[in-house]
Design an enzyme around this catalytic site. Sequence first.
Site, short mmCIF file in Angstrom:
data_model
loop_
_atom_site.label_atom_id
_atom_site.label_comp_id
_atom_site.label_asym_id
_atom_site.label_seq_id
_atom_site.Cartn_x
_atom_site.Cartn_y
_atom_site.Cartn_z
N PHE A 128 34.41 -2.98 -5.45
CA PHE A 128 33.23 -2.46 -6.14
C PHE A 128 33.65 -2.12 -7.56
O PHE A 128 34.46 -1.23 -7.80
CB PHE A 128 32.64 -1.22 -5.47
CG PHE A 128 31.35 -0.81 -6.15
CD1 PHE A 128 30.15 -1.39 -5.77
CD2 PHE A 128 31.35 0.09 -7.21
CE1 PHE A 128 28.96 -1.06 -6.43
CE2 PHE A 128 30.16 0.41 -7.88
CZ PHE A 128 28.97 -0.16 -7.48
N ASP A 175 41.40 -1.04 -11.93
CA ASP A 175 40.12 -0.34 -12.09
C ASP A 175 40.28 1.05 -11.48
O ASP A 175 40.17 1.24 -10.27
CB ASP A 175 39.00 -1.12 -11.39
CG ASP A 175 37.64 -0.41 -11.54
OD1 ASP A 175 37.64 0.75 -12.00
OD2 ASP A 175 36.62 -1.02 -11.19
N LYS A 177 33.91 7.56 -15.36
CA LYS A 177 33.54 8.74 -14.56
C LYS A 177 34.15 10.06 -15.07
O LYS A 177 33.61 10.67 -15.98
CB LYS A 177 33.91 8.53 -13.10
CG LYS A 177 33.08 7.41 -12.43
CD LYS A 177 33.33 7.37 -10.95
CE LYS A 177 32.78 6.14 -10.26
NZ LYS A 177 31.41 6.28 -9.80
N1 PLP Z 1 34.61 0.69 -10.83
C1 PLP Z 1 34.73 1.46 -9.75
C2 PLP Z 1 36.01 1.42 -8.98
C3 PLP Z 1 33.69 2.29 -9.34
O1 PLP Z 1 33.83 3.04 -8.24
C4 PLP Z 1 32.50 2.30 -10.09
C5 PLP Z 1 31.38 3.16 -9.69
O2 PLP Z 1 31.31 3.71 -8.61
C6 PLP Z 1 32.41 1.49 -11.23
C7 PLP Z 1 33.49 0.70 -11.58
C8 PLP Z 1 31.15 1.46 -12.04
O3 PLP Z 1 30.98 2.62 -12.77
P1 PLP Z 1 29.54 2.99 -13.36
O4 PLP Z 1 28.67 3.34 -12.20
O5 PLP Z 1 29.79 4.14 -14.28
O6 PLP Z 1 29.05 1.78 -14.08
#
Ligand code: PLP
Length: 414
Positions: free
Chosen positions: A144, A230, A259
């Site tokens: 994700f 990530d 975040k």
């Molecule tokens: N990458 C990971 C590992 C995430 O858990 C998330 C969101 O939950 C994102 C990227 C995307 O972040 P955003 O919701 O701020 O676009």
Amino acid sequence: MHLSEKAKRLIDLENRYGGKNYAPLEVVLTKGQGAKVWDVDGKEYLDFLSAYSAVNQGHAHPKIVAALTEQASRLTLTSRAFYNDRLGEFEKWLCELLGFDRLIPMNSGAEAVETAMKLARRWGYDVKKIPENQAKIIVCEGNFHGRTLGILSASTDPASRGGFGPYLPGFIVIPYNDLKALEHALKDPHVAGFLVEPIQGEAGVVVPDEGYLRCAACMCKSAGVLFIADEVQTGLARTGRLLACDHENVKPDVLILGKALSGGVLPVSAVLSSNEVILTIRPGEHGSTFGGNPLACAVAKAAVEVLLEEKLAERAERLGRIFRAEIEALKSPIVEKVRGKGLLNAVVIKPHGKNQKGNPKTAYDLCHELADHGVLAKQTHVHTIRFAPPLVITEAELSHGLSVIKQVISNSCV
Ligand code: PLP
């Protein structure tokens, strides 16, 4: 769940005028402080979600709010058409803290992931000399990384992806936590990057075997492929280290943060890497009106300082052990598994009993019962509940939250 007229009216408004792209628990929040939040009727809850690990520093952290208000009354946005007196200071500070040459600031996590994917492709063409339009990025099943079209092209989740084609080409999907599959995929000379979550958060807090990240990073290095971590969800003290990659002493070639980079105060994300990678993108080739705005820089610096000053990684490590040990000790027949690192944990619930609709109870039903008893958590997929409280949660609050969780699990079995 009993709802007041006020709560019902607010829920109806969202349901009537908002898109239906979320299915929230029926709790209407109006205030937060530390690990606690309150609904519009004054009921108090412990927040065991932290806005998906964005509020690591706790709600309304005084230092972050002070940085926000001080900067907001001075200068919020200049766009990148001009320099501002916050961005450079923030970039230097974060790069030196994390040991990278440069960063590109963005807003949401998804934008930062898109930035990293663009960087990988561009580096692949300019530095690795992959033939034009042939660059590939390896991703993992169950990933994700956000919700944009580029990212969902790399997704294997039918709910994220289905019905949004045509998809972007150029991804190789391999199983998570499978070094053999990675070894095989890396043989393709057109691979520019391997994009991976150190722990798969949305997939249900899936923790890979020890050594996976270290070996994967090594294999990428030998193959001349960028190891792209990530850490939007796992980063910034959540798993018991400043970065989840630190558990294995891995320094990614490209690091993605979001975040908690702002403590949940406003959207701030960043991609950090080397000169060689970051400088492949030149003026006019990437950007965002809000990315790198002075307000975001002031807030993000304060937010990361809070993590360090309050030793929140150490706290997450210690309290996380308590959380897992207590749930495991319950030996509940409906708990299939407890897993996680630091304060990023999941409890996998076996279908059991009957809910009001006469179907077997799942994680979703338990989340409702938890909310009734003052603990907010959210299921991920059908069977898993993720528990990720703000890292500032006190031991007394954690202990109270645990007693509620254990009681709800125990009552649900009968
Ligand atoms: N990458 C990971 C590992 C995430 O858990 C998330 C969101 O939950 C994102 C990227 C995307 O972040 P955003 O919701 O701020 O676009």
